[in-house]
Each structure stands twice: as structure tokens, then as C-alpha cells.
Write a protein that holds these residues in place. Structure first.
Motif, PDB file in Angstrom:
ATOM      1  N   GLY A   1      59.814  36.618  52.904  1.00  0.00           N
ATOM      2  CA  GLY A   1      59.507  37.342  52.337  1.00  0.00           C
ATOM      3  C   GLY A   1      59.699  37.364  50.010  1.00  0.00           C
ATOM      4  N   GLU A   2      59.526  35.766  50.036  1.00  0.00           N
ATOM      5  CA  GLU A   2      58.710  34.952  48.909  1.00  0.00           C
ATOM      6  C   GLU A   2      58.185  35.931  48.365  1.00  0.00           C
ATOM      7  OE1 GLU A   2      56.394  32.924  52.429  1.00  0.00           O
ATOM      8  OE2 GLU A   2      58.114  34.503  52.363  1.00  0.00           O
ATOM      9  N   THR A   3      57.967  35.573  47.333  1.00  0.00           N
ATOM     10  CA  THR A   3      56.921  36.119  46.210  1.00  0.00           C
ATOM     11  C   THR A   3      56.284  35.002  46.066  1.00  0.00           C
ATOM     12  OG1 THR A   3      59.527  37.322  45.110  1.00  0.00           O
ATOM     13  CG2 THR A   3      56.923  37.479  44.120  1.00  0.00           C
ATOM     14  N   ASN A   4      55.136  35.186  46.354  1.00  0.00           N
ATOM     15  CA  ASN A   4      54.398  33.786  46.749  1.00  0.00           C
ATOM     16  C   ASN A   4      52.809  34.551  45.812  1.00  0.00           C
ATOM     17  OD1 ASN A   4      51.936  32.467  47.051  1.00  0.00           O
ATOM     18  ND2 ASN A   4      51.633  32.525  48.582  1.00  0.00           N
ATOM     19  N   ARG A   5      53.384  34.555  44.216  1.00  0.00           N
ATOM     20  CA  ARG A   5      52.239  35.433  43.614  1.00  0.00           C
ATOM     21  C   ARG A   5      51.652  34.361  42.220  1.00  0.00           C
ATOM     22  NH1 ARG A   5      55.056  39.716  41.944  1.00  0.00           N
ATOM     23  NH2 ARG A   5      55.823  38.855  40.199  1.00  0.00           N
ATOM     24  N   GLN A   6      51.002  34.336  41.477  1.00  0.00           N
ATOM     25  CA  GLN A   6      50.976  33.989  40.365  1.00  0.00           C
ATOM     26  C   GLN A   6      49.673  34.132  39.602  1.00  0.00           C
ATOM     27  OE1 GLN A   6      48.944  30.004  40.678  1.00  0.00           O
ATOM     28  NE2 GLN A   6      48.569  29.239  38.493  1.00  0.00           N
ATOM     29  N   ASN A   7      50.297  35.004  38.671  1.00  0.00           N
ATOM     30  CA  ASN A   7      49.528  35.674  37.742  1.00  0.00           C
ATOM     31  C   ASN A   7      48.213  34.840  37.622  1.00  0.00           C
ATOM     32  OD1 ASN A   7      50.852  37.509  38.461  1.00  0.00           O
ATOM     33  ND2 ASN A   7      52.064  38.358  36.345  1.00  0.00           N
ATOM     34  N   VAL A   8      47.405  35.702  36.957  1.00  0.00           N
ATOM     35  CA  VAL A   8      45.758  34.872  35.697  1.00  0.00           C
ATOM     36  C   VAL A   8      45.212  36.304  35.231  1.00  0.00           C
ATOM     37  CG1 VAL A   8      45.293  33.549  38.480  1.00  0.00           C
ATOM     38  CG2 VAL A   8      44.520  35.828  38.070  1.00  0.00           C
ATOM     39  N   ASN A   9      44.671  35.965  35.002  1.00  0.00           N
ATOM     40  CA  ASN A   9      43.985  36.919  33.575  1.00  0.00           C
ATOM     41  C   ASN A   9      43.133  37.747  34.498  1.00  0.00           C
ATOM     42  OD1 ASN A   9      45.808  35.942  31.330  1.00  0.00           O
ATOM     43  ND2 ASN A   9      44.228  34.385  30.898  1.00  0.00           N
ATOM     44  N   LEU A  10      42.577  38.762  33.911  1.00  0.00           N
ATOM     45  CA  LEU A  10      41.261  38.843  34.000  1.00  0.00           C
ATOM     46  C   LEU A  10      39.788  38.372  34.247  1.00  0.00           C
ATOM     47  CD1 LEU A  10      40.585  42.007  35.525  1.00  0.00           C
ATOM     48  CD2 LEU A  10      39.919  42.931  32.801  1.00  0.00           C
ATOM     49  N   ALA A  11      40.045  37.969  32.910  1.00  0.00           N
ATOM     50  CA  ALA A  11      38.740  36.714  33.093  1.00  0.00           C
ATOM     51  C   ALA A  11      38.530  36.106  34.224  1.00  0.00           C
ATOM     52  CB  ALA A  11      39.047  35.923  31.932  1.00  0.00           C
ATOM     53  N   GLN A  12      39.503  35.408  34.661  1.00  0.00           N
ATOM     54  CA  GLN A  12      39.433  34.807  36.220  1.00  0.00           C
ATOM     55  C   GLN A  12      39.281  35.461  37.294  1.00  0.00           C
ATOM     56  OE1 GLN A  12      43.846  33.342  34.809  1.00  0.00           O
ATOM     57  NE2 GLN A  12      42.658  31.138  35.403  1.00  0.00           N
ATOM     58  N   ILE A  13      39.521  36.426  37.056  1.00  0.00           N
ATOM     59  CA  ILE A  13      39.485  36.991  38.729  1.00  0.00           C
ATOM     60  C   ILE A  13      38.068  37.944  38.159  1.00  0.00           C
ATOM     61  CG2 ILE A  13      39.779  39.791  39.696  1.00  0.00           C
ATOM     62  CD1 ILE A  13      42.434  39.072  38.302  1.00  0.00           C
TER      63      ILE A  13
ATOM     64  N   PHE B   1      40.966  31.483  51.855  1.00  0.00           N
ATOM     65  CA  PHE B   1      40.290  30.734  51.535  1.00  0.00           C
ATOM     66  C   PHE B   1      40.691  29.089  51.209  1.00  0.00           C
ATOM     67  CE2 PHE B   1      38.652  35.467  51.049  1.00  0.00           C
ATOM     68  CZ  PHE B   1      38.422  35.593  52.342  1.00  0.00           C
ATOM     69  N   ASN B   2      41.843  28.506  50.730  1.00  0.00           N
ATOM     70  CA  ASN B   2      42.422  27.718  50.264  1.00  0.00           C
ATOM     71  C   ASN B   2      41.720  27.809  48.622  1.00  0.00           C
ATOM     72  OD1 ASN B   2      43.578  25.687  49.854  1.00  0.00           O
ATOM     73  ND2 ASN B   2      42.280  24.383  51.124  1.00  0.00           N
ATOM     74  N   LYS B   3      41.070  28.754  48.293  1.00  0.00           N
ATOM     75  CA  LYS B   3      40.126  28.661  46.430  1.00  0.00           C
ATOM     76  C   LYS B   3      41.340  29.093  45.784  1.00  0.00           C
ATOM     77  CE  LYS B   3      35.815  29.536  48.066  1.00  0.00           C
ATOM     78  NZ  LYS B   3      34.964  30.018  48.063  1.00  0.00           N
ATOM     79  N   ASP B   4      41.098  28.984  44.362  1.00  0.00           N
ATOM     80  CA  ASP B   4      40.934  29.697  43.376  1.00  0.00           C
ATOM     81  C   ASP B   4      40.094  31.225  43.002  1.00  0.00           C
ATOM     82  OD1 ASP B   4      43.341  28.354  42.327  1.00  0.00           O
ATOM     83  OD2 ASP B   4      41.377  26.806  40.820  1.00  0.00           O
ATOM     84  N   ALA B   5      41.244  32.106  42.746  1.00  0.00           N
ATOM     85  CA  ALA B   5      40.595  33.329  42.704  1.00  0.00           C
ATOM     86  C   ALA B   5      38.714  33.686  41.924  1.00  0.00           C
ATOM     87  CB  ALA B   5      41.617  34.508  41.647  1.00  0.00           C
ATOM     88  N   VAL B   6      38.993  32.640  40.802  1.00  0.00           N
ATOM     89  CA  VAL B   6      37.661  32.563  40.183  1.00  0.00           C
ATOM     90  C   VAL B   6      36.885  31.961  40.811  1.00  0.00           C
ATOM     91  CG1 VAL B   6      38.320  30.123  39.128  1.00  0.00           C
ATOM     92  CG2 VAL B   6      36.807  32.093  37.747  1.00  0.00           C
ATOM     93  N   ASP B   7      36.718  30.914  42.297  1.00  0.00           N
ATOM     94  CA  ASP B   7      35.491  30.854  43.330  1.00  0.00           C
ATOM     95  C   ASP B   7      35.320  31.852  43.811  1.00  0.00           C
ATOM     96  OD1 ASP B   7      35.548  28.565  41.157  1.00  0.00           O
ATOM     97  OD2 ASP B   7      37.249  27.508  42.113  1.00  0.00           O
ATOM     98  N   LEU B   8      35.788  33.084  44.013  1.00  0.00           N
ATOM     99  CA  LEU B   8      35.284  33.775  45.190  1.00  0.00           C
ATOM    100  C   LEU B   8      34.238  34.346  45.061  1.00  0.00           C
ATOM    101  CD1 LEU B   8      38.981  35.907  45.163  1.00  0.00           C
ATOM    102  CD2 LEU B   8      38.175  33.930  46.692  1.00  0.00           C
ATOM    103  N   ASN B   9      33.414  34.139  46.071  1.00  0.00           N
ATOM    104  CA  ASN B   9      32.252  34.735  46.551  1.00  0.00           C
ATOM    105  C   ASN B   9      32.087  36.407  46.650  1.00  0.00           C
ATOM    106  OD1 ASN B   9      31.746  35.405  48.581  1.00  0.00           O
ATOM    107  ND2 ASN B   9      31.210  32.858  49.433  1.00  0.00           N
ATOM    108  N   GLU B  10      31.494  37.126  46.256  1.00  0.00           N
ATOM    109  CA  GLU B  10      31.090  38.508  46.570  1.00  0.00           C
ATOM    110  C   GLU B  10      31.584  38.854  47.791  1.00  0.00           C
ATOM    111  OE1 GLU B  10      28.899  37.056  45.270  1.00  0.00           O
ATOM    112  OE2 GLU B  10      28.387  37.610  43.515  1.00  0.00           O
ATOM    113  N   GLY B  11      31.432  38.065  49.167  1.00  0.00           N
ATOM    114  CA  GLY B  11      30.909  38.467  50.438  1.00  0.00           C
ATOM    115  C   GLY B  11      33.624  37.630  50.833  1.00  0.00           C
ATOM    116  N   GLU B  12      33.659  36.873  49.736  1.00  0.00           N
ATOM    117  CA  GLU B  12      35.261  37.266  50.117  1.00  0.00           C
ATOM    118  C   GLU B  12      36.203  38.249  48.922  1.00  0.00           C
ATOM    119  OE1 GLU B  12      34.648  32.277  49.984  1.00  0.00           O
ATOM    120  OE2 GLU B  12      35.098  33.325  48.576  1.00  0.00           O
TER     121      GLU B  12
END
Length: 900
Positions: free
Chosen positions: A190-202, A312-323
Motif C-alpha cells: 500500500g506504499e505511495t510510490n509516487r514522485q511528482n514531476v512538472n508537466l514539462a517533464q511529461i 521501463f526503468n527510465k524517467d518519464a521524460v524519456d518515454l517514447n510514443e509506444g511506451e
């Protein structure tokens, strides 16, 4: 006026004025009432016409200037006087103004009441249907009133709600799991595994993926979908399925209200008001950022950054379109979209293959919509036709080894028994006290690893030793508590729990249920009709005689030869193509048939009892119906079904408990900050009479004492058990028990890539350097090593002495006192023929039983001769689809799905 000019008073009612008044009163056709008709005292008196014109009653002077004016005044007042008089006494003709059919009737009632109604309904002055049809004024007024009320309520609701702060409201906690001794196992789930990021990083692709799939009008709408709201409220009002927010704004608001996730009308209205305020006061960029940072993607990942790491063991900013399109699919519910599967929750519906198929379809649909709505170019879209490479689903290192399997099992038990919902578990805050014994779990894992390390060498024998897997479970017969499991090598590497769902057929470990059915219901009389034979049965004794002949023609209970759907006779093979007993009938008793795991004897016994009764006995013992194959083929009796290790251990525990069946369970109690949530209650069922269960146990003791299960002997303890090997040598089992503990061990080969479709069990000829894997080999060795350690410090207990049961059926003396085993030709040769064995008489002496080392208590073990489906090539195989639709590879689970 002078005194002498005054005239004497005239009688009232007389004179021309009275006549005029009479004429005026009868203008509608009625005659004036004669003098004195009213009954008043004034009717007897009169007055002169002059005086009557100038004075009112009692001599008062009238305010009129003359007779003409008085006459006009009288005419003007005659109508009102008449209308006022009518209700008191309707005189005159029936069609006159005062008659019952006249127009003055309704008006008279209204005038008589003295009040005008606020709402004229039913309508006055109307008759029939028209009386009940509301006027346009009434309809308009009600509509304005209702709309105004709703506006007022909405205004109050809008004023009272506030825009939520996602960081303050997302307050998920850990769940703490405890071992059976109340020591802490792990804090997780039930742990809150969350790290907020700015919209610019999404990535924009992630934003447009959710817009295209969830809410295509997000950038222009007000934050709510009136149609969706109406649909949701209607469904909730009629008691149907509730629906969540249909816009991204509503979903964002819902995610921000974790302290109240109930699906009620009041909460839905609160969500609507908050969504309206959010839509009016918060920018679209902030809503999108809040939504993507608060949404749950599965794998304990809240928010896009945690999800990117979890999958994917990567940061959100590095996600591609398929991911991005893939993660948008996870928002639908990771239980049924995570390619790793969630079989502990839904063994059949959430398999890795099924989830991968759904995830790919959803991902492709999202990409197509992104192109359709102009958010993605067709060229880029064409690059993503397959699922992306998804990483290890377990981010918590404390869930490695067996702990991950144990947590999954406990969670599944809570969810599938409606103790705690999946959403509530995810929010956390629960203390979950399991039944798992840490010492036993560790010992079971060590026992598997010991055998695996010593014998399974994939680098030396890649063709035979790759993909070898084990599973196991241990159940307390006195409570049903699951004390230990072995789910696989590591819960962070191998995701399917081999204790709870494998699909491996159980082979000859199914034969005890055939014997139990024969002792509970008995065999049918071949001389009676089918209906009567069902009622008049003969309970069998373990001394009953059956044929041990190889390639035996199997008969229906009435003596006719059984034939399959192609009109072919069934010839039942024994493992190794061996016949047992004395020619020409090769009769052996059921105790010896169990000890040597003779297929032909138990297949025929099952036909005599009825396969429906065999199935019922297995279910009474604790197996789930969905894990059992169909009863259309005689081979049902020798284990073409695929229950799980947990269910097999639980079913044998029923025999250990003298017929008391208890459902295997993994959670003893649950508490939270609010107090107790759940406490397990022992609810045993009477599955078998103690006489039946104890006789089955006594026969299974023989298997371990001097049969195929001698490897499982324990020091100073009585043990009952059964070996099992299946057709094609694709799985092997040993299931055994003492009075205090029942344990099952399974071994099989299957490609470990759980994302592949149509995975198949592989043959084990040559595996571990052995010609053939039997239940008497590695499974019984693991069982022995584990049980020796698990029962240390526990006093040895004997099994109950069984009472005599049944009669000896087929009691025909064998013509030969010293038979030999006869090998008969077979259309299906074995990989390596075995030498003939000297046969045993129906009641062998200890000396005869131990004349070969494989029969005795050394550590070489016995050859397991059970479970092979056998039959000639034209008969159905163990994996043939039966009439129930099973195909011999049905994943069985303990909780909530096809069982096992």
C-alpha cells in the motif's frame, strides 16, 4: 317633506317595485315566488310604490334619485343575488343557471368556499379527463420551481466544495504482513510510490495518449460530461453498476479524494461539484499535470514517474510514443493489462498471455486515435506495432524469494473472499496476520534447492534440464491453514506461483479419490437396470479384486465394452507395459493396486463406481470443479485433471483428518487502526465417514511402507502418500501426509517465458540424468527432506486404526498360487523396456514384497507406475479436449477462479 303629505306604510313586497323585482328575478324564465313564499315576516307587510322607490327596508331612505335609477340598480344586483342564493337551494329548471346542468354550478362551489386555491389541480370547472390534465400555467410554474431549486442546490454545493490538493489527500499507507508467530514478514502493498514531476517533464505523447483514449474534448470542455453523469446517476439509482468520472478532470478529482472512494450518489454529486469548480478555476495544464501525477498505473506506482520506473526503468521524460500509449492502457486497470499477469487474483483471466493480448490491443487503439485526432503522425505511429520491453514487475526487494508469492497469496485470499477490496488494500493501513510458518517456508525452499542443485544441470544437459520447475504446498489437516508454499525460484524473476497455479496434471495421485468413492458409494450391480443400479450399490473393501492386466479392455459397469466417440475400444495401459496378478484374470486386490499404482485396476473401478461419483469424491475432498477434467473418458480416474499443489495438499489433508474437509486458507486475521476487520473461523465439513477416510489412509500407508513411495519414509513416523506420473512424462508428483501435516510436491518442465502464447509442458525423459522422472524420484525426495525438518520437535502421532469396511467384490480365487508378471505387446513401446518382475499374490508376504530392492525401504525409491493415460493410439490422449472443454492444460488456482 311635510307631515300631511306622507302616506301610510305599505306592506313589504307589494307595489310596482316589488313587481319589477319579481320580473327581474324571473328574467331567466322562472316565475316569481308568491308573496309569503320565503317565509320571512316581512312577506305579510307591504309599502306604497312611492315609498318603496325612495326608502329601503325599515323606512330607510334609499340613495337613489328616483324610481328609474332604483330599477336599474335592482336589475344590476339581481344576478349577484341569484348566484349567491343558488347554492343554498337550487330552484327552477334543471337547465337553468342554478340547475345541476347549468354553468353556474362550479362557480357556485368556488364562491361558496370563499378561497381561491394556490394550485388549481384537479382543475375546477372541468369534468372527465380534462379535470386531471394540468394547465400550462401549472406545468410552467412547477418547471421553474424545480429548476430554481436545482440551481439553488448547485449553488450551495459549488460554494461549499474546495479544490483538492493532491499532495495532501493522497495518503496511502503500507500494509504489514506477519508470519504465523506474529513476527513481521514485510511491509508492502500500500506504499505511495509516487514522485511528482512538472508537466514539462511529461512527454506530449503521454498527454495526448490519455486525451485521445479518455477524453478527446479535454482541452475545450468544462470539466464534466453531462451525459456520462446522467448515466452514472441513473445506474446508481437503480442499483446497477457504478461508473467513475468520464472526463480527465473528474478522474483527477476522484484520484484526489482517496479518503472517500465509495460509489454513492452523494459522493458522485460531490465529485461533480468539485469537477465544475476545478474546471472553472484551474488551468488545463495544471489539471493534466495533477492527473498524470496522481493516477494509479499498477505495480504500486502512483503517477507517471513511478510508472515509468516500474515498467521501463527510465524517467518519464524519456518515454517514447509506444511506451506512453502502453502506460495509458495501464490506466484501465493493471490487473488485466500488466503483461506480467495477476494470476494470484484471477488465475484464468489475468494470465500473462491474456494480459499481454489486452495490453497490445489497447495500446494499438490508443495510437490509432492519436493519429485520428491529429496528435501523432502516421509515420511515427507505424514504428510501434508490438508491446514495448517491459521490465521486472517487482520494485520492492523485500518481495524476493518466496515472500512475494506469500504476499500475493494472502492478498488474493482477502480480495476473492470479499474481506478487503483491491482498492482498499492499495490504500493500505492493514495489519495482515498470515498462516505461513517461516521455518517451514525456509525448509521447503532449501529442500527444493538442494535437489535442484544436485541434479538439474541445464548447462550440461540443455535439451533435458532447461525449464525445470518445482512447486509445493503444506497444509495443516486440523485447521486448513497453509503453512508453507514453494512458488518458484524467485518471485521477482518467476511470476507464476507454482503452488497455486500450474496446469500440471496430477497423474496417479488422483487414485485415492477413486478408492474413496468406491468406499463411500460403492459399485453398481451389473445385473440391475441403470436406474436401480444407482440406488443399490455394494461398498467395496480394500481386499476387493480387480484385473491388473496391461492393455485391459475397459468395460462399462454392466459388462459391455466401453468405446470412444469413434467406436474404438479402450485398452488401458499400465506404466512400463506390465501386467500384475495371476493369468488369465490377473487379479490383484485394491491395496496392491494402489501400492504399485496399477492403472487398469483403478480405471475399471472408476467405471464400476461411476465417474460422476469419482468426481464428486474429489470435490468432497476439496478439489475445485473447474480444475477437474470431464468425465467422458475412463482415464479421468488416473489423473488427467490439473489441481494446484495447494488444493492437492488440502484434499489429502481431508483423509488425514478422518474425513473432515477444511478449505485451505492463508490469512488468520486482519486489523486496521479502526479495529478488527476479519478473524478466520474453523468451519469443517463432513466429506467422508471416518471409516472411509481412515481406510484410504491405511491403503496409502502401504504405498510408503513397501510401494512406489518408499523414498518418503520418515524416521519414527507413520506416513501415507501417493506418487504420480503423467502421460508423456510431463509432470511428476508426490503427495503425502502425517496426522499433523499434509504436503504436495510437483515437478514439470515448461518454458519460463510467461508472455508467450500456447506454452506447452515438455517431456522429462533424461531430465536430471534419469531415464524417466517419476513421483518416486525427485518429488518424493524433496518431500522427505522437507518433512523431516518441518516436523522436528513435533511429537509423532499414529493414524487412527480403520474399522473394517465393505465387501470383497470379484472374489474369485486365482488359479495360480505363484503367478508371474506377464509383459504383453503394446502398440506404443516404452523408451526403454524394463525387465519382467516376479508378481505378487493378492496377499503378499513381507518376504515376497521385499525380494527386490525397489520394493524395500532403501533410498533408491520405487518405480512409479501410475498416471500414464495409455491406451492405443486411436483413443483420446490425456490432453485431448473433453466434453467439458478442458484440454489438460487448465491453470488452477486456490482462490477465485479455476481452482487447484
Amino acid at each position: 317633506m311635510s307631515e300631511h303629505r306622507r302616506k301610510p306604510p305599505q306592506p313589504q313586497g307589494g307595489g310596482r317595485a316589488a313587481a319589477r323585482r319579481g320580473q327581474s328575478g324571473s328574467s331567466s324564465g322562472r316565475r316569481a315566488a308568491p308573496r309569503g313564499a320565503t317565509g320571512s315576516s316581512s312577506d305579510s307587510y307591504g309599502a306604497s310604490s312611492h315609498e318603496s322607490d325612495s326608502y329601503g327596508p325599515g323606512g330607510e331612505e334609499r340613495p337613489f334619485g328616483g324610481r328609474a335609477e332604483a330599477r336599474r340598480a335592482a336589475q344590476r344586483s339581481s344576478g349577484s343575488r341569484r348566484r349567491a342564493a343558488e347554492p343554498a337551494g337550487r330552484g327552477g329548471r334543471r337547465d337553468g343557471p342554478g340547475g345541476p346542468n347549468g354553468p353556474g354550478r362550479g362557480r357556485g362551489r368556488a364562491a361558496a368556499s370563499g378561497k381561491k386555491r394556490l394550485i388549481d389541480y384537479p382543475r375546477a370547472g372541468k369534468y372527465g379527463v380534462a379535470r386531471w390534465v394540468p394547465s400550462w400555467k401549472l406545468v410552467t410554474g412547477l418547471f421553474i420551481g424545480f429548476f430554481g431549486g436545482m440551481v439553488a442546490v448547485a449553488g450551495v454545493g459549488y460554494a461549499l466544495v474546495s479544490v483538492p490538493n493532491i499532495d495532501e489527500t493522497a495518503t496511502a499507507q503500507n500494509n504489514v504482513y506477519y508470519w504465523s508467530n506474529n513476527s513481521e514478514m514485510v511491509a508492502t502493498g500500500g506504499e505511495t510510490n509516487r514522485q511528482n514531476v512538472n508537466l514539462a517533464q511529461i512527454p506530449k505523447a503521454m498527454q495526448y495518449a490519455v486525451i485521445s483514449q479518455e477524453n478527446k474534448t479535454f482541452e475545450t470542455d468544462s470539466g464534466i460530461d453531462p451525459k456520462g453523469i446522467a448515466r452514472a446517476v441513473f445506474n446508481m439509482a437503480r442499483g446497477g453498476e457504478t461508473q467513475g468520472g468520464s472526463t480527465i478532470t473528474q478522474q483527477y478529482v476522484k484520484n484526489a479524494m482517496l479518503n472517500d472512494q465509495s460509489q454513492t450518489v452523494s459522493r458522485k454529486f460531490k465529485e461533480i461539484f468539485v469537477s465544475i469548480k476545478v474546471g472553472a478555476t484551474v488551468s488545463k495544464d495544471d489539471i493534466m499535470e495533477g492527473y498524470l501525477n496522481s493516477a494509479y498505473y499498477g505495480r504500486s506506482a502512483y503517477g507517471i514517474q513511478a510508472a515509468a520506473r516500474a515498467y521501463f526503468n527510465k524517467d518519464a521524460v524519456d518515454l517514447n510514443e509506444g511506451e506512453c500509449a502502453f502506460l495509458a492502457a495501464m490506466l484501465k486497470g493493471a490487473t488485466y493489462y500488466d503483461p506480467a499477469g495477476a494470476q494470484s487474483i484471477d488465475p484464468t483471466g489475468a494470465t500473462p498471455a491474456a494480459n499481454s493480448k489486452r495490453a497490445l490491443a489497447q495500446m494499438q487503439d490508443t495510437l490509432d486515435k492519436m493519429v485520428e485526432y491529429g496528435h501523432l503522425s502516421p509515420t511515427v505511429r507505424a514504428e510501434y506495432r508490438k508491446l514495448p520491453d517491459v521490465k521486472n514487475p517487482r520494485s520492492n526487494n523485500e518481495l524476493s524469494g518466496q515472500v512475494g508469492y506469500l504476499v500475493d497469496l494472502a492478498k488474493a485470499y482477502l480480495i476473492n473472499n470479499n474481506i478487503v477490496s483491491a482498492d482498499k488494500l492499495q490504500q493500505g493501513g492493514y495489519s495482515i496476520y498470515t498462516t505461513f510458518d517461516k521455518k517451514k517456508v525456509d525448509e521447503l525452499e532449501k529442500s527444493v534447492q538442494k535437489v535442484q542443485k544436485a541434479n538439474i544441470k541445464p548447462k550440461e544437459r540443455p535439451k533435458t534440464d532447461t525449464y525445470v520447475q518445482f512447486g509445493g504446498a503444506s497444509v495443516d489437516p486440523t485447521t486448513g491453514a497453509i503453512k508453507a508454499i514453494y512458488g518458484g525460484e524467485d518471485a521477482t524473476k518467476h511470476f507464476t506461483n507454482n503452488a497455486d497455479a500450474t496446469g500440471a496434471q496430477v497423474g496417479s495421485t488422483f487414485k485415492p479419490f477413486v478408492l474413496a468413492a468406491a468406499m463411500k458409494w460403492g459399485v453398481r450391480d451389473p445385473d440391475l437396470g441403470e436406474s436401480q443400479a444407482q440406488d443399490e450399490r455394494t461398498v467395496v473393501s480394500p481386499k476387493s479384486l480387480y484385473s491388473g492386466k496391461n492393455d485391459l479392455k475397459i468395460k462399462n459397469y454392466d459388462g459391455t465394452i466401453w468405446k470412444n466417440e469413434k467406436d474404438k475400444e479402450w485398452l488401458q495401459e499400465n506404466d512400463g507395459q506390465e501386467s500384475y496378478g495371476s493369468p488369465p484374470k490377473y487379479q490383484i486386490d485394491l491395496r496392491e493396486a494402489m501400492r504399485e499404482s496399477v492403472n487398469s485396476a483403478f480405471v475399471q473401478l472408476g467405471m464400476d463406481v461411476g465417474l460422476d461419483k469419482v468426481k464428486a469424491a474429489a470435490m468432497d475432498a476439496g478439489l475445485k470443479e473447474d480444475s477437474l477434467a470431464g468425465t467422458s473418458f475412463p482415464s479421468f480416474s488416473i489423473g488427467i485433471s490439473d489441481p494446484s499443489a495447494i488444493r492437492m495438499a488440502g484434499a489429502y489433508a481431508t483423509f488425514a483428518a478422518s474425513g473432515k474437509q477444511r478449505e485451505p486458507f492463508s490469512v488468520q486475521k486482519v486489523t486496521s487502526k479502526d479495529g478488527p476487520i476479519y478473524n478466520h473461523k474453523d468451519q469443517p465439513k463432513d466429506a467422508f465417514d471416518p471409516k472411509v477416510a481412515d481406510n484410504v489412509t491405511d491403503v496409502l500407508k502401504t504405498v510408503v511402507d513397501k510401494g512406489t513411495g518408499t523414498n518418503a519414509k520418515l524416521t519414527g513416523r507413520e506416513v501415507a502418500g501417493k506418487t504420480g506420473t503423467t502421460d508423456g512424462n510431463k509432470s511428476a508428483w508426490f503427495v503425502g501426509y502425517t496426522p499433523q501435516l499434509s504436503t504436495s510436491i510437483t515437478m514439470f518442465r515448461m518454458d519460463d517465458d510467461e508472455t508467450k502464447k500456447n506454452r506447452e509442458f515438455l517431456k522429462m525423459f533424461g531430465t536430471g540424468g534419469q531415464e524417466k522422472i517419476h513421483g518416486a524420484s525427485f518429488p518424493s525426495e524433496i518431500w522427505h527432506d522437507y518433512m523431516e525438518q518441518a516436523l522436528q520437535g513435533v511429537d509423532a502421532e499414529p493414524f487412527p486404526t480403520p474399522e473394517p469396511i465393505g465387501v470383497i467384490v470379484n472374489d474369485v480365487p486365482s488359479p495360480s498360487p505363484t503367478p508371474t508378471v506377464i509383459e504383453t505387446p503394446s502398440a506404443t513401446p516404452t523408451p526403454s523396456p524394463k525387465p519382467s518382475r516376479t508378481g505378487r499374490s493378492p496377499s503378499p508376504t513381507p518376504t515376497e514384497s521385499c525380494q527386490f530392492d525397489w520394493q524395500c525401504g532403501d533410498n533408491t525409491g520405487g518405480t512409479d507406475t501410475g498416471g500414464t493415460d495409455g491406451g492405443v493410439s486411436s483413443t483420446p490422449t490425456a490432453t485431448s479436449t473433453d466434453t467439458n472443454g478442458n484440454n489438460g492444460n487448465n491453470n488452477g488456482g486456490l482462490f477465485g477462479g479455476p481452482a487447484g
